[in-house]
Design an enzyme around this catalytic site. Structure first.
Site, PDB file in Angstrom:
ATOM      1  N   TYR A 265       0.853  -1.186   0.000  1.00 46.48           N
ATOM      2  CA  TYR A 265       0.000   0.000   0.000  1.00 46.48           C
ATOM      3  C   TYR A 265       0.888   1.235   0.000  1.00 46.48           C
ATOM      4  O   TYR A 265       1.770   1.366   0.847  1.00 46.48           O
ATOM      5  CB  TYR A 265      -0.900   0.013   1.244  1.00 46.48           C
TER       6      TYR A 265
ATOM      7  N   ASP B 111       9.240   3.851   0.256  1.00 43.91           N
ATOM      8  CA  ASP B 111       8.062   4.456   0.857  1.00 43.91           C
ATOM      9  C   ASP B 111       8.198   4.284   2.364  1.00 43.91           C
ATOM     10  O   ASP B 111       7.899   3.225   2.917  1.00 43.91           O
ATOM     11  CB  ASP B 111       6.795   3.775   0.327  1.00 43.91           C
TER      12      ASP B 111
ATOM     13  N   LYS C 198       3.093  10.704   8.288  1.00 42.55           N
ATOM     14  CA  LYS C 198       2.670  10.225   9.615  1.00 42.55           C
ATOM     15  C   LYS C 198       3.421  10.874  10.784  1.00 42.55           C
ATOM     16  O   LYS C 198       3.105  11.981  11.166  1.00 42.55           O
ATOM     17  CB  LYS C 198       2.770   8.709   9.658  1.00 42.55           C
TER      18      LYS C 198
HETATM   19  C1  LIG Z   1       3.466   2.731   3.427  1.00 41.14           C
HETATM   20  C2  LIG Z   1       2.440   3.806   3.263  1.00 41.14           C
HETATM   21  N1  LIG Z   1       2.530   4.642   2.226  1.00 41.14           N
HETATM   22  C3  LIG Z   1       1.641   5.651   2.046  1.00 41.14           C
HETATM   23  C4  LIG Z   1       0.600   5.825   2.917  1.00 41.14           C
HETATM   24  C5  LIG Z   1      -0.384   6.930   2.687  1.00 41.14           C
HETATM   25  O1  LIG Z   1      -0.254   7.941   3.644  1.00 41.14           O
HETATM   26  P1  LIG Z   1      -1.493   8.899   3.961  1.00 41.14           P
HETATM   27  O2  LIG Z   1      -2.558   8.064   4.554  1.00 41.14           O
HETATM   28  O3  LIG Z   1      -0.928   9.935   4.913  1.00 41.14           O
HETATM   29  O4  LIG Z   1      -1.900   9.531   2.680  1.00 41.14           O
HETATM   30  C6  LIG Z   1       0.458   4.961   4.005  1.00 41.14           C
HETATM   31  C7  LIG Z   1      -0.676   5.105   4.932  1.00 41.14           C
HETATM   32  O5  LIG Z   1      -1.065   4.213   5.640  1.00 41.14           O
HETATM   33  C8  LIG Z   1       1.410   3.929   4.183  1.00 41.14           C
HETATM   34  O6  LIG Z   1       1.311   3.082   5.213  1.00 41.14           O
END
Ligand SMILES: Cc1ncc(COP(=O)(O)O)c(C=O)c1O
Length: 442
Positions: free
Chosen positions: A152, A248, A276
């Site tokens: 994700y 990521d 986050k």
């Molecule tokens: C690995 C990863 N990338 C991207 C995101 C997306 O971040 P946001 O929810 O702040 O848009 C998340 C959110 O859970 C994530 O866990």
């Protein structure tokens, strides 16, 4: 009011109104995002304090969602709360004009994250991955990206592929998990199985002339942790084939270590997406990477069409930056990560012990403050392993945990905060024991 076992009673329940009914009336599925819980364990949050959430009925839960990972210090950390209060009086956002908190946050990122020669600030983690991929396409002149099955990377179209359970294994191009994503976008995404360097190398070699980047979550959802040679192997394959490597780090950043996955695994990507924790619970994100790539956003370069466009009302907003700075300062105190990870190690060991005592054949995996539980015969090494685990049983088990006062996403990531202490350990283990009795050995 009826109480559930193990629930600490809140002293100030909102009680009276049926907030769940309101949620069902107003929100699709009664939710802000994904759900699927039986109604008797659904609740509406009234407030959070430390490692606990209190619902509108006055029940308390030990929380392992931690604001999807943003709240590594738990709810209402005094320094973060004070920083938010202060900055609220000083100005919450200044749009494209940098503010002192925003610059201090960029400094903190540059000091912490090895890849951060320059920093682009965003409003969310999703935007951070979206921009990282846009930079990669602009820098390489290639359109396609390679992502891992089950990973994700946020809510935008280019990565909303092959994250859901129904995704078939080892499909060559992306399959969207959402209605409304154009099929043409699927063609821009290549899919590889996690922890399989041979497959990655084969796909990257074959598509090197159209591939911009490999994007990888160093700890993938579904309890998928990298084998020791996986991330270094991705670095090598990217270099050998002239494609960029994007970490990521939206969830692992400032969690696995202060310097995130790059510090923990000793592998430095070309670009990293962050979010986050760096916002102290408020919305913010960043791309941190090589100067020559991120400088493509410099509007002093001439014609607008020559740029990677970066623009957002709340990008790098001062309020979130101030909250994030307070959170990062708390995380820099000596011993914070050692204590957080030691608590998590103890929890994993105790949960394993309980499962064994009840003869429940489950796998408890984890790293640092991540932990994961699956009804499977081995740890998950890729998305196919996650699919092979007993989904019905983990849902029943985790639902029982919620019923017994532990808040998590059934089958999902469990995240520990610095606010988890002895009482939370005790309450969690009591709930695990109850869940083992109820569904574990069945
Ligand atoms: C690995 C990863 N990338 C991207 C995101 C997306 O971040 P946001 O929810 O702040 O848009 C998340 C959110 O859970 C994530 O866990």
């Amino acid at each position: 009011m009826e109480t559930r076992p193990n629930h600490v009673q809140d002293q100030t329940p909102e009680g009276a109104k049926d907030w769940l009914a309101e949620a069902d009336r107003l929100l699709p599925g009664g939710l802000l995002g994904r759900g699927g819980l039986p109604r008797d364990v659904r609740f509406v949050a009234a407030r959070g304090e430390g490692a606990r959430i209190f619902d509108t009925e006055g029940r308390a839960y030990v929380d392992y969602l931690a604001g999807a990972g943003a709240l590594i210090l738990g709810y209402g950390h005094p320094a973060v709360t004070a920083a938010i209060r202060h900055q609220a009086g000083e100005g919450v956002l200044f749009f494209s004009t940098p503010s002192v908190p925003t610059l201090r946050l960029a400094q903190a990122i540059a000091e912490a994250v090895p890849s951060a020669e320059k920093v682009v600030l965003t409003t969310t983690g999703s935007e951070a991955t979206q921009y990282a991929l846009r930079f990669a396409r602009a820098f390489t002149g290639h359109d396609r990206i390679l992502k891992f099955e089950g990973a994700y990377h946020g809510n935008h179209d280019a990565v909303q592929m092959n994250t859901a359970r129904r995704a078939r294994s080892n499909s060559a191009v992306g399959e969207s998990d959402s209605l409304g994503v154009a099929h043409a976008v699927e063609e821009t995404v290549l899919i590889a199985p996690y922890n399989d360097l041979e497959a990655v190398e084969r796909i990257v070699r074959e598509h090197r002339r159209e591939l911009a980047a490999i994007i990888v979550d160093p700890i993938q959802r579904g309890g998928v942790f990298p084998l020791p040679d996986f991330l270094p192997g991705l670095r090598r394959i990217a270099d050998d084939n002239g494609v960029l490597l994007v970490f990521d780090e939206v969830i692992v950043g400032f969690r696995l270590a202060y310097g995130g996955a790059q510090e923990h695994f000793g592998v430095i990507p070309d670009l990293a997406s962050l979010g986050k924790i760096m916002g102290g619970g408020l919305p913010i994100g960043a791309v941190a990477g090589r100067a020559e790539i991120l400088s493509l956003a410099d509007t002093g370069r001439g014609d607008l069409a020559d740029h990677v466009l970066i623009n957002g009302t709340h990008h790098g907003m001062a309020l979130a930056a101030a909250a994030g700075l307070a959170a990062l300062e708390a995380l820099r105190q000596p011993g914070v990560y050692d204590r957080l990870n030691a608590w998590s190690d103890t929890l994993r060991a105790e949960v394993r012990g309980l499962l064994e005592r009840h003869s429940v054949p489950a796998v408890v995996d984890g790293l640092g403050s991540f932990w994961h539980l699956a009804f499977a015969d081995r740890p998950h090494r890729n998305h196919a392993d996650s699919l092979a685990a007993d989904a019905k049983r983990i849902k029943a088990f985790d639902t029982e945990l919620i019923r017994n006062g532990v808040h998590l996403f059934p089958g999902g990531r469990r995240l520990v905060t610095t606010a988890h202490g002895d009482a939370e350990m005790e309450d969690t283990l009591r709930a695990v024991d109850a869940a083992c009795r109820r569904v574990g050995a069945a």
